[in-house]
Design a protein around this motif. Structure first.
Motif, PDB file in Angstrom:
ATOM      1  N   LEU A 164      -5.740   2.484  -0.212  1.00  0.00           N
ATOM      2  CA  LEU A 164      -6.024   1.259  -0.686  1.00  0.00           C
ATOM      3  C   LEU A 164      -6.279   1.012  -2.311  1.00  0.00           C
ATOM      4  O   LEU A 164      -6.483  -0.246  -2.768  1.00  0.00           O
ATOM      5  CB  LEU A 164      -7.527   0.640   0.138  1.00  0.00           C
ATOM      6  CG  LEU A 164      -7.058   0.517   1.580  1.00  0.00           C
ATOM      7  CD1 LEU A 164      -8.502   0.311   2.204  1.00  0.00           C
ATOM      8  CD2 LEU A 164      -6.154  -0.640   1.832  1.00  0.00           C
ATOM      9  N   ASP A 167      -4.249  -1.607  -3.838  1.00  0.00           N
ATOM     10  CA  ASP A 167      -4.117  -2.924  -3.279  1.00  0.00           C
ATOM     11  C   ASP A 167      -2.743  -3.181  -2.710  1.00  0.00           C
ATOM     12  O   ASP A 167      -1.995  -4.007  -3.111  1.00  0.00           O
ATOM     13  CB  ASP A 167      -4.292  -3.938  -4.347  1.00  0.00           C
ATOM     14  CG  ASP A 167      -5.949  -4.357  -4.428  1.00  0.00           C
ATOM     15  OD1 ASP A 167      -6.657  -4.072  -3.663  1.00  0.00           O
ATOM     16  OD2 ASP A 167      -6.178  -4.699  -5.623  1.00  0.00           O
ATOM     17  N   GLN A 169       0.779  -3.890  -0.477  1.00  0.00           N
ATOM     18  CA  GLN A 169       1.089  -4.374   0.540  1.00  0.00           C
ATOM     19  C   GLN A 169       1.650  -4.064   1.841  1.00  0.00           C
ATOM     20  O   GLN A 169       1.466  -4.402   3.012  1.00  0.00           O
ATOM     21  CB  GLN A 169       2.221  -5.569   0.065  1.00  0.00           C
ATOM     22  CG  GLN A 169       1.983  -6.431  -1.289  1.00  0.00           C
ATOM     23  CD  GLN A 169       3.376  -6.745  -1.869  1.00  0.00           C
ATOM     24  OE1 GLN A 169       3.933  -7.419  -0.865  1.00  0.00           O
ATOM     25  NE2 GLN A 169       3.606  -6.578  -2.964  1.00  0.00           N
ATOM     26  N   LEU A 171       1.619  -0.323   4.023  1.00  0.00           N
ATOM     27  CA  LEU A 171       0.768   0.868   4.087  1.00  0.00           C
ATOM     28  C   LEU A 171       1.635   1.902   4.985  1.00  0.00           C
ATOM     29  O   LEU A 171       1.906   1.551   6.019  1.00  0.00           O
ATOM     30  CB  LEU A 171      -0.678   0.847   4.450  1.00  0.00           C
ATOM     31  CG  LEU A 171      -1.795   0.475   3.521  1.00  0.00           C
ATOM     32  CD1 LEU A 171      -2.924  -0.215   4.415  1.00  0.00           C
ATOM     33  CD2 LEU A 171      -2.297   1.635   2.905  1.00  0.00           C
ATOM     34  N   LEU A 195      -6.705  -3.731   8.900  1.00  0.00           N
ATOM     35  CA  LEU A 195      -5.621  -3.774   7.572  1.00  0.00           C
ATOM     36  C   LEU A 195      -4.704  -4.540   7.841  1.00  0.00           C
ATOM     37  O   LEU A 195      -4.353  -5.649   7.056  1.00  0.00           O
ATOM     38  CB  LEU A 195      -4.924  -2.227   7.662  1.00  0.00           C
ATOM     39  CG  LEU A 195      -5.734  -1.150   7.206  1.00  0.00           C
ATOM     40  CD1 LEU A 195      -5.115   0.131   7.392  1.00  0.00           C
ATOM     41  CD2 LEU A 195      -6.229  -1.276   5.727  1.00  0.00           C
ATOM     42  N   LYS A 200      -2.209  -6.917   5.198  1.00  0.00           N
ATOM     43  CA  LYS A 200      -1.419  -5.555   4.941  1.00  0.00           C
ATOM     44  C   LYS A 200      -0.261  -5.480   5.979  1.00  0.00           C
ATOM     45  O   LYS A 200      -0.394  -5.721   7.120  1.00  0.00           O
ATOM     46  CB  LYS A 200      -2.243  -4.462   4.946  1.00  0.00           C
ATOM     47  CG  LYS A 200      -3.560  -4.334   4.155  1.00  0.00           C
ATOM     48  CD  LYS A 200      -3.250  -4.411   2.581  1.00  0.00           C
ATOM     49  CE  LYS A 200      -4.432  -4.326   1.617  1.00  0.00           C
ATOM     50  NZ  LYS A 200      -4.150  -4.681   0.453  1.00  0.00           N
TER      51      LYS A 200
END
Ligand code: ATP
Length: 250
Positions: A164, A167, A169, A171, A195, A200
């Protein structure tokens, strides 16, 4: 948000990922499943820029990122975790996170932030970000513990906290529930859902089918590098090709 088109990776005579096309929608949780050696990790490596494709294209928010290096992909909002979480075991969880955040955020953006906030040091910013990440994954209470003393489930959460840092977008989580018990798996699934609730896009590789079936919006099944199915969990679970190659009959 992510689209791969005819993505192929060959290692000599072996085709690890074979002509895969798929789309991953913003805010969705997608899972890549398939037998050992099906090409799942190679697929992640291709998206993250760790290896270059032999053929095909990777589009992130419409931008062609094919062949970009891992750092170039990372600044565009892609972060990943690995099957094994490597931490400095003799340092605290917080120090691991501060170091991890510093390594991952050496971008111009930080120079801008630092320039306008003269009184803050980079370390203070990293600490604050590390604290936020740790709180997000529910581990504030172990910030001062040595990383070598924490449980496998806590390590998995620390890996998410590290991811994280930028930051991201998108994962990419490689076996986030590997090596943890069923109760912890349920709790980790809750974190993954959180998330997505925070906007995300999540793509995970996982072998735990109960978790995948209840968590994923969308599943891509690989077998010998090729995509054999793609769709919502119920549809994928009922697909005879998937049952034969991976799930087996009940
Ligand atoms: P697992 O579930 O066991 O982690 P996987 O689905 O992630 O497997 P990959 O690790 O992507 O599969 O491997 C796919 C195939 O590509 C395997 O046959 C593997 O041996 C091969 N492979 C992966 N990386 C390389 C490499 N750097 N050089 C040569 N072959 C490779």
């Amino acid at each position: 948000m992510l689209e791969v088109v005819n993505l192929t990776k060959r290692y000599g005579g072996l085709t690890a990922v074979n002509d895969v096309s798929a789309q991953f929608r913003k805010g969705h949780i997608s899972a890549i499943i398939g037998p050992n050696g099906a090409g799942k990790t190679t697929f992640f490596n291709l998206i993250a820029g760790a290896v270059a494709p032999t053929q095909g294209r990777i589009l992130l928010n419409g931008e062609d990122i094919t062949g970009m290096r891992a750092d170039q992909v990372a600044v565009r909002g892609v972060a990943r975790t690995f099957q094994s979480t490597h931490l400095f075991d003799s340092a605290t969880v917080m120090d691991n996170l501060i170091v991890g955040h510093r390594l991952r955020t050496r971008s111009g953006l930080w120079d801008v932030i630092l320039g306008s906030a003269r009184l803050r040091t980079e370390e203070t910013l990293c600490r604050r970000k590390a604290e936020e990440s740790l709180e997000f994954v529910g581990l504030s209470h172990i910030a001062d513990r040595l990383a070598g003393d924490i449980s496998q489930e806590e390590r998995k959460r620390v890996a998410v906290a590290l991811a994280l840092a930028t930051d991201p977008q998108l994962l990419l989580l490689d076996e986030p529930a590997g090596g943890i018990n069923p109760e912890e798996t349920v709790s980790l699934a809750r974190l993954i859902r959180k998330l997505a609730e925070h906007g995300k896009t999540v793509c995970l590789i996982e072998h735990k089918m109960d978790m995948i079936m209840s968590l994923a919006d969308h599943i891509v099944v690989l077998n010998y590098g090729a995509k054999i199915a793609d769709g919502p969990p119920d549809k994928v679970r009922a697909n005879p090709l998937v049952i034969e190659a991976y799930l087996g009959a009940d």
